[in-house]
Design a protein around this motif. Structure first.
Motif, PDB file in Angstrom:
ATOM      1  N   MET A   1       0.853  -1.199   0.000  1.00  0.00           N
ATOM      2  CA  MET A   1       0.000   0.000   0.000  1.00  0.00           C
ATOM      3  C   MET A   1       0.880   1.237   0.000  1.00  0.00           C
ATOM      4  SD  MET A   1      -3.134  -0.944   2.608  1.00  0.00           S
ATOM      5  CE  MET A   1      -2.106  -1.351   4.005  1.00  0.00           C
ATOM      6  N   GLN A   6      -1.673   3.649   3.603  1.00  0.00           N
ATOM      7  CA  GLN A   6      -1.188   2.911   4.769  1.00  0.00           C
ATOM      8  C   GLN A   6      -1.359   3.722   6.049  1.00  0.00           C
ATOM      9  OE1 GLN A   6       0.279  -0.488   4.844  1.00  0.00           O
ATOM     10  NE2 GLN A   6      -0.587   0.056   6.837  1.00  0.00           N
ATOM     11  N   GLY A  65      -6.039  -3.193  -4.538  1.00  0.00           N
ATOM     12  CA  GLY A  65      -5.208  -4.053  -3.711  1.00  0.00           C
ATOM     13  C   GLY A  65      -5.838  -5.409  -3.461  1.00  0.00           C
ATOM     14  N   LEU A  66      -7.153  -5.440  -3.293  1.00  0.00           N
ATOM     15  CA  LEU A  66      -7.847  -6.694  -3.003  1.00  0.00           C
ATOM     16  C   LEU A  66      -8.024  -7.569  -4.236  1.00  0.00           C
ATOM     17  CD1 LEU A  66     -10.633  -5.352  -0.597  1.00  0.00           C
ATOM     18  CD2 LEU A  66      -8.505  -6.519   0.037  1.00  0.00           C
ATOM     19  N   ASP A  68      -5.693  -7.525  -6.904  1.00  0.00           N
ATOM     20  CA  ASP A  68      -4.423  -7.553  -7.648  1.00  0.00           C
ATOM     21  C   ASP A  68      -4.506  -6.712  -8.915  1.00  0.00           C
ATOM     22  OD1 ASP A  68      -3.409  -9.253  -5.717  1.00  0.00           O
ATOM     23  OD2 ASP A  68      -3.854 -11.075  -6.862  1.00  0.00           O
ATOM     24  N   ALA A  82     -11.340 -10.688   2.601  1.00  0.00           N
ATOM     25  CA  ALA A  82      -9.994 -10.206   2.272  1.00  0.00           C
ATOM     26  C   ALA A  82      -9.783  -8.798   2.811  1.00  0.00           C
ATOM     27  CB  ALA A  82      -9.783 -10.250   0.757  1.00  0.00           C
ATOM     28  N   GLU A  85      -8.947  -8.791   6.500  1.00  0.00           N
ATOM     29  CA  GLU A  85      -7.558  -9.142   6.802  1.00  0.00           C
ATOM     30  C   GLU A  85      -6.605  -8.008   6.451  1.00  0.00           C
ATOM     31  OE1 GLU A  85      -6.542 -12.779   4.882  1.00  0.00           O
ATOM     32  OE2 GLU A  85      -8.072 -13.963   5.932  1.00  0.00           O
ATOM     33  N   ARG A  86      -6.843  -7.362   5.309  1.00  0.00           N
ATOM     34  CA  ARG A  86      -5.919  -6.329   4.827  1.00  0.00           C
ATOM     35  C   ARG A  86      -6.074  -5.019   5.590  1.00  0.00           C
ATOM     36  NH1 ARG A  86      -3.598  -5.367  -0.415  1.00  0.00           N
ATOM     37  NH2 ARG A  86      -3.973  -7.577  -0.822  1.00  0.00           N
ATOM     38  N   PHE A  87      -7.304  -4.709   6.002  1.00  0.00           N
ATOM     39  CA  PHE A  87      -7.588  -3.432   6.677  1.00  0.00           C
ATOM     40  C   PHE A  87      -8.347  -3.723   7.974  1.00  0.00           C
ATOM     41  CE2 PHE A  87      -7.586  -2.788   2.081  1.00  0.00           C
ATOM     42  CZ  PHE A  87      -6.574  -1.842   1.945  1.00  0.00           C
TER      43      PHE A  87
END
Length: 433
Positions: A1, A6, A65-66, A68, A82, A85-87
Motif C-alpha cells: 500500500m 497505509q 489491492g484486493l 491484484d 480479504a 484481513e488487509r484493513f
C-alpha cells in the motif's frame, strides 16, 4: 500500500480498536442505563463515520489491492473477508460474523452494517462497480461442477431447487415447501446454481420458474410460487446480508436479467455473454422476493386465484431492486401503493395487467407455459430483450441503486422496528402451530 493509504489504514485501525475498548468497558447492552446506552451509540456512530470516510477516500486503491490490480474477480464474501484481513476493523472478520450468526437478530451487534458501508463505498465508483458486477455474473464453481451431469441427465436436484430440462426449456422448481418457498441463504445458493445451469446448457433455450406443490397444512396439495424472505430465519439471525441480500441482487437475479459472463475479464465482448428469456408461472402467491422475480421475467403467467405483494415497508426492509423496477411497469402511484401501503394486487384486478401477461385457470397454467416457451424460442427474442433491458435499466443505473441499497438494507436489518416485527411474527407463528 502507498504512504497515504497505509497511514490512513493504520489510523483507522487504531481509532476503531480504541472504540472497541471503550465499548468493552461499558456493561453489556441489556444492563446499560440511559446515559451508558447513549454513550455506546455515540461510539458506534463515530466508528462507522471513520469507516465511511476511509472507504470514500480510498475505494479505488482498496479495491485494486484486493483484486491484484483488477486482474482477479473475487465474489462478494471473498472480497469482504480479504478486506477484513488487509484493513483490520474496516469490515468484520470471519470469526466476528460467525459469532454474530449464532445470535438472534435482536441480539446482534450490527456488524453487517459495516459491510454495507464497505460495499456502498465500492459500488459508488462506476469503474469498481462494473468490475464487481462482472465478477458476480460469472458462473459459480458449483454450477460448473454440476454442468456435465445436467447436460447428460437433464436433471439436477439441489437442496431447495429441482431443475429439469424438457423440450428445450429448463424448468426450475422451488422446493422449500416447509416455509411456503420462502427465501433463505440455502435457496439463494441453489437458485444461482440452477440459473447458471440453465444459461450454460446449450440445449436449453428458455428458463421457467415455478413453485412446487406444498406440504404446508394450509396449502397442502397446491402449488405456491414464493412467500418472500423467511421471516423466521431473519428473527433467528440466519439471514445473511452478503450471502443473501447482496448476492441475490448481484447474482442470480442479475443473471436472469442480463445473462452470465463466461469470462468476466472480457466483459460483454462478443461470445462472452450468455442470456436466455425467462418465464415465471405464479400459482398461489408471489410475495416479496417472489414478486421481485416477476419484474425481471420476460413473460409472467398467473393462475386466476393468485396474488402479488411487496410488503417490505410493512416488514421494515427494502424490497431488493423492486423499488428500481416496479415504477417503470406500474407507474409511480401504483408502485407507491404496493411498496409503501402494502397494496395486494390480485391476478383478476385490472392493475394485474401491468404485472403479468396471462391470467388463466389453474388447470391451464401448464399449457400456457408450454406455449410461452415456444413463443420465446424465436431467434430474434434474445436480441430484442437485450435492447429492452438496455433502455429500461442501464447497468450503471443498477450499480448506483445497489450502492445505496447496500447501506440502507444493512441498517434496516438491524433497526428496532424490524427486530420487533420479526419477533412478533415468530411468536404468532408458534402460537398458531
Amino acid at each position: 500500500m502507498d504512504g497515504p493509504l497505509q497511514r490512513d489504514a493504520d489510523d483507522l485501525t487504531r481509532h476503531l480498536r480504541a472504540g472497541d475498548w471503550l465499548l468493552a468497558a461499558l456493561p453489556p447492552a441489556p444492563r446499560r442505563d440511559e446515559e451508558q446506552a447513549r454513550l455506546a451509540a455515540d461510539i458506534v456512530t463515530a466508528c462507522r463515520t471513520l469507516r465511511e470516510r476511509f472507504i470514500a477516500r480510498h475505494a479505488e486503491q482498496v479495491y485494486d489491492g484486493l483484486t491484484d490490480g483488477r486482474t482477479r474477480f473475487p465474489r462478494l464474501a471473498e472480497l469482504a473477508f480479504a478486506a477484513a484481513e488487509r484493513f483490520p476493523g474496516l469490515v468484520p472478520t470471519r470469526a466476528e460474523l460467525a459469532a454474530e450468526r449464532a445470535l438472534a437478530q435482536a441480539d446482534k451487534h450490527g456488524r453487517e452494517i459495516d459491510q454495507g458501508i464497505f460495499f456502498r463505498g465500492l459500488l459508488r465508483s462506476p469503474s469498481i462497480g462494473a468490475h464487481l458486477m462482472a465478477a458476480m455474473r460469472a458462473p459459480t464453481p458449483r454450477a460448473r461442477e454440476l454442468l456435465d451431469d445436467f447436460r447428460r441427465l437433464g436433471h439436477v436436484r439441489l437442496t431447495t431447487v429441482d431443475l429439469e430440462r424438457r423440450d428445450g426449456a429448463g424448468y426450475l422448481t422451488v422446493h422449500n415447501e416447509h416455509c411456503l418457498n420462502a427465501e433463505d441463504d440455502q435457496l439463494i445458493d441453489d437458485m444461482e446454481t440452477a440459473v447458471d445451469l440453465v444459461l450454460l446448457d446449450d440445449s436449453v433455450r428458455v428458463g421457467v420458474l415455478r413453485g412446487s406443490v406444498m406440504t404446508h397444512p394450509r396449502y397442502r396439495g397446491r402449488r405456491v410460487f414464493s412467500a418472500g424472505i423467511n421471516l423466521k430465519q431473519l428473527r433467528d439471525g440466519r439471514i445473511s446480508f452478503v450471502d443473501f441480500l447482496l448476492r441475490r441482487e448481484l447474482g442470480y437475479v442479475a443473471k436472469m436479467l442480463r445473462g452470465i459472463l463466461l469470462d468476466p475479464a472480457a466483459g460483454d465482448a462478443a461470445g462472452q455473454t450468455v442470456e436466455k428469456p425467462w418465464i415465471a408461472a405464479v400459482e398461489g402467491f408471489a410475495i416479496g422476493g417472489g414478486m421481485q422475480l416477476l419484474l425481471v421475467a420476460d413473460r409472467v403467467i398467473a393462475a386466476d386465484d393468485a396474488f402479488f405483494s411487496l410488503p417490505a415497508a410493512q416488514e421494515g426492509i427494502v424490497p431488493g431492486a423492486g423499488s428500481l423496477r416496479l415504477t417503470r411497469l406500474t407507474g409511480a402511484r401504483l408502485a407507491r401503493r404496493i411498496i409503501l401501503q402494502g397494496r395486494v394486487v390480485r391476478a383478476t384486478d385490472p392493475e394485474a395487467a401491468l404485472l403479468c401477461d396471462d391470467v388463466v385457470p389453474a388447470d391451464r397454467v401448464d399449457e400456457t407455459v408450454e406455449r410461452a416457451v415456444r413463443d420465446l424460442s424465436a431467434p430474434a427474442v434474445l436480441a430484442n430483450r437485450g435492447m429492452l433491458h438496455l433502455a429500461e435499466e442501464p447497468p450503471d443505473l443498477f450499480r448506483a441503486y445497489l450502492a445505496e441499497f447496500a447501506y440502507v438494507q444493512a441498517v434496516r436489518m438491524h433497526a428496532p422496528d424490524v427486530v420487533d416485527k420479526v419477533g412478533r411474527f415468530g411468536r404468532s407463528e408458534e402460537a398458531s402451530a
